[in-house]
Design a protein around this motif. Sequence first.
Motif, PDB file in Angstrom:
ATOM      1  N   ASN A 147       7.112  26.824   9.589  1.00 60.28           N
ATOM      2  CA  ASN A 147       8.248  25.907   9.013  1.00 60.28           C
ATOM      3  C   ASN A 147       9.031  26.796   7.715  1.00 60.28           C
ATOM      4  OD1 ASN A 147       9.257  23.925   6.566  1.00 60.28           O
ATOM      5  ND2 ASN A 147       9.319  23.496   8.868  1.00 60.28           N
ATOM      6  N   GLN A 150      12.205  28.801   8.999  1.00 57.05           N
ATOM      7  CA  GLN A 150      13.362  27.929   9.250  1.00 57.05           C
ATOM      8  C   GLN A 150      14.752  28.073   8.131  1.00 57.05           C
ATOM      9  OE1 GLN A 150      10.635  24.637  12.279  1.00 57.05           O
ATOM     10  NE2 GLN A 150      12.555  24.326  11.066  1.00 57.05           N
ATOM     11  N   TRP A 376       7.450  16.319   2.023  1.00 58.16           N
ATOM     12  CA  TRP A 376       7.878  17.060   4.043  1.00 58.16           C
ATOM     13  C   TRP A 376       9.335  16.592   3.899  1.00 58.16           C
ATOM     14  CZ3 TRP A 376       7.295  21.204   5.894  1.00 58.16           C
ATOM     15  CH2 TRP A 376       6.030  21.854   5.772  1.00 58.16           C
ATOM     16  N   GLU A 380      13.128  18.530   4.194  1.00 62.85           N
ATOM     17  CA  GLU A 380      13.454  18.888   5.759  1.00 62.85           C
ATOM     18  C   GLU A 380      15.084  18.109   6.290  1.00 62.85           C
ATOM     19  OE1 GLU A 380      11.874  20.409   8.442  1.00 62.85           O
ATOM     20  OE2 GLU A 380      10.959  21.089   6.341  1.00 62.85           O
TER      21      GLU A 380
END
Length: 449
Positions: A147, A150, A376, A380
């Motif tokens: 993650n 990314q 989170w 995100e």
Amino acid sequence: MNVEIVARIQFAFTIAFHYIYPPLSIGIGLIMVIMEGLYLKTGLKQYEVLTKFWLKIFAITFGIGVATGIIMEFEFGTNWAVYSRYVGDIFGSALAAEGLFAFGLESTFLGILIFGWNRVSPKVHFISTIGVFLGSMFSAVWIVVANSWQQTPAGYHIVGEGLMARAEVTDFWAMVFNPSSVDRVIHVWQGAFLAGAFMVLSVHAYYIRKGIFLEISKKAFKIALVVATIVSFSQLLSGHSSADGVAVHQPAKLAAMEGHYAKSAPADLYLAGWVNNKTQEVTGIAVPGGLSFLVYQDFNKPITGLNAFPEEDRPGQVNAVFQFYHIMISIGMFLIALTSYSCFLWWRGKLFDTKWLMWIFSFSVLLPQIANQAGWFAAEMGRQPWIVYGHLRTSKGFSQEVSANQILFSLILFLVVYSLLFALFLYSLNKKIKHGPYDDEVQDQLATI
């Protein structure tokens, strides 16, 4: 209906539900290591009883965590085919490492941990407990590394063009130690430790309030309180370090977290507020120049704001990012205050006599879970509109052949199945907690006392 939005909602739901369980596994694993280590050191049977009790809860959590995690791998292929092709080489390396070094380690030692109490020596069993704990931690490492790539891509080059473009690893260790991975792994670990510690605090605070299993619960409560206090303070350091990294590598995300719009100006640090994206104003309580001070140790140092980026390159839901980020921070500060005050009462010898505090701890298990989820979501949603920051847009990453209705239908099915799994988890958890930490024979003896 927009395919991208429905696909994002489905993945957000499935991963948010799944993420209830891995942090609990990691945190309870740490508590079990401490409890069994104390049993080997002191020989007190109560620590063995506590280890066995929390092993049962760990096994329930681990099982449902595995079941809910499998779904996401299929979602990558069905709903996010372009993204899967783009990051396949990167994720393939990380997830293969997870399967080899983490899941295999955890699953192997879990068998010994559950069935080996009377079949292996106490030291071998303790090593198995450590192995399960380390396996759960290693699993988090590789997922967070993937993650983090990314968020801050490194150690790669792009091969192909358009829909056929993909990232290939050129330096495995540069990919693993990308600019955000270490800070984020540490922060995730700490969030997991808090989730497990507050689960233990919650259960044993309930026993203490009810006046049952008092002696053993006080021991467990003190263990978990020490862990929770240390970790809640240490999260300040990892959180600050992570935010510094965001300031360097994802300035638009940092600006969204504090609702900072001016292209280059000192930024306030909000304690609470509400962002109006249309008027680009934030209404709330703030420390003037506070964000500038945290990032640069200078209240007058300019911070890059959202207006420095084209509108299509900045997060669309600024207020949502702002709120999730501040929910996480607020809960973190509350946990510091709660654990600090509890330690003070412990020192004064009044910890277990403070009934209202035991009430708070009985429901405190929810707080780290909410903070983990909020963190989170902030991370995100703050990354948007990029699914791979600066390279692949989320709007380009979903599958071209899957319709919104198909995704919506599967989302409804997931809602039904996951609701049943959650009900099963709560039922099993409640049954174990109501039964208590002792075996049936000992429970019967205690009932006659």
